[in-house]
Write a protein that holds these residues in place. Structure first.
Motif, short mmCIF file in Angstrom:
data_model
loop_
_atom_site.label_atom_id
_atom_site.label_comp_id
_atom_site.label_asym_id
_atom_site.label_seq_id
_atom_site.Cartn_x
_atom_site.Cartn_y
_atom_site.Cartn_z
N THR A 1 28.55 -44.18 72.86
CA THR A 1 27.25 -44.41 73.49
C THR A 1 26.65 -43.11 74.03
OG1 THR A 1 28.35 -44.91 75.58
CG2 THR A 1 27.86 -46.77 74.14
N PHE A 2 27.17 -41.96 73.65
CA PHE A 2 26.62 -40.70 74.12
C PHE A 2 26.68 -39.66 73.01
CE2 PHE A 2 30.94 -39.29 74.46
CZ PHE A 2 31.63 -40.38 74.99
N THR A 3 25.92 -38.60 73.20
CA THR A 3 25.81 -37.58 72.15
C THR A 3 26.47 -36.27 72.52
OG1 THR A 3 23.69 -36.84 73.06
CG2 THR A 3 23.63 -38.56 71.36
N THR B 1 27.78 -28.52 78.81
CA THR B 1 27.69 -29.58 77.80
C THR B 1 28.24 -29.10 76.45
OG1 THR B 1 25.44 -28.92 77.17
CG2 THR B 1 25.66 -30.58 78.90
N ASP C 1 23.07 -44.74 70.59
CA ASP C 1 23.43 -46.06 71.07
C ASP C 1 23.91 -46.91 69.91
OD1 ASP C 1 22.73 -45.59 73.73
OD2 ASP C 1 20.62 -45.85 73.24
N ASN D 1 32.72 -39.47 79.39
CA ASN D 1 32.54 -38.37 78.45
C ASN D 1 32.77 -36.99 79.08
OD1 ASN D 1 30.23 -38.43 80.02
ND2 ASN D 1 28.88 -37.81 78.35
#
Length: 336
Positions: free
Chosen positions: A9-11, A93, A2, A174
């Motif tokens: 805002t994402f991994t 992912t 974050d 994403n």
């Protein structure tokens, strides 16, 4: 991960894959992709091993072919396992930084392939248009050096694109609308002004595609003019048959790729069509290159034919000796 506004805002990313495939068909698609990957790796490894093992093929043109086979293996290994995992293991992912690593190798392998195509055309150009200079200019040593350069030169070009792309901000969406991470897919989901990076990337991609392609077209025009001056019909046929092999491989690589790059800038293609076209020009060349080399190259066919005859002759001799030995064993009691 974050961060403040206008930042990531994402991994991780999610690979969309083929959007029209129903979940109940995931296993079948995964098995098909796995089969294609194993075929690409197995076919190209076989070709490299065959050229390496057969000393009569230790020539500059086959060294270039082996470099093309290596980059085909590398591209398949970079892109295929993750999309196979999506359909077989339900794992779609992609870690944030791993996506950019994959992006680097996707475009790196594509650039190396383009340069190797240029070397293939240059090899034929010198061999046919300057045959007396060919043994001096094109040696195994000089070819190895130039092939090494084709692997080194793209590194700073592609690294520049990746560093500029990863520096952008991704904050809302994403999902990678592709089967692997590439610049075009990441550019579509960036939430910052990406125009300057897209322009730089487009110019680099067009340069590494169109500059080699321009030389290839020029070289084959010169080859055709030179060949038409040859009086021997047999020599003309032999030359055209040799060049047609490379032209086929070059056409399979360049035509759909250039079409996709240019069209995507001007026309909004349907998502499924764009993904299928990308997978076609990415996977079809490494899939068919070993087949083209093995069955269309006369020298390789001749080596195969000689080895097959030798194996068949040895088997027939072994079978005859075994039959003779068995007959002698059966004959001994009656003689006794």
């Amino acid at each position: 991960m974050d961060r403040n506004n206008n930042s990531t805002t994402f991994t991780k990313f999610f690979l969309l894959g083929f959007p029209d495939v129903n979940p109940e068909n995931y296993t079948s698609v995964g098995i098909l992709l796995l089969f294609l990957y194993l075929t690409i790796v197995g076919g190209n490894i076989f070709m490299i091993a065959f050229v390496f093992y057969e000393k009569s093929l230790h020539k500059p043109c086959y060294l270039i072919f082996c470099n093309l086979a290596m980059v085909d293996i590398a591209f398949g290994t970079v892109t295929m396992p993750k999309i196979i995992a999506k359909y077989l293991l339900k794992d779609d992912t992609m870690p944030f930084h791993a996506c950019f690593v994959q992006m680097f190798f996707v475009h790196y392998c594509g650039t190396v392939t383009s340069f190797i195509m240029l070397l293939m055309a240059a090899d034929r150009f010198i061999a046919i248009c300057n045959p007396f200079k060919y043994p001096v200019l094109v040696t195994n040593r000089s070819t190895t050096t130039v092939c090494l350069l084709t692997w080194v030169i793209p590194i700073p070009l592609i690294a520049t694109i990746v560093l500029k792309t990863i520096a952008e901000h991704y904050c809302d969406y994403n999902v990678i609308e592709q089967c692997f991470c590439d610049h075009n897919s990441l550019a579509k989901i960036a939430c910052s002004d990406f125009r300057h990076v897209k322009l730089l990337t487009f110019c680099i991609f067009m340069a590494v595609l169109l500059c080699p392609l321009a030389f290839i077209i020029f070289s084959y025009i010169a080859i055709i003019i030179t060949v038409l001056k040859i009086s021997s019909v047999q020599a003309v046929y032999k030359t055209f048959s040799t060049c047609s092999l490379q032209l086929l491989i070059i056409g399979i690589y360049y035509v759909p790729r250039c079409t996709a790059y240019i069209t995507d800038q001007k026309v909004q293609m349907h998502l499924s069509v764009r993904i299928m076209l990308c997978m076609l020009y990415s996977l079809f060349p490494p899939l068919v290159n070993p087949v083209i080399f093995c069955f269309q190259t006369k020298e390789i066919r001749d080596v195969f034919r000689i080895k097959f005859k030798r194996i068949l002759t040895n088997q027939l001799k072994a079978s005859a000796l075994k039959t003779s030995s068995t007959f002698s064993e059966q004959l001994k009691p009656s003689l006794g």
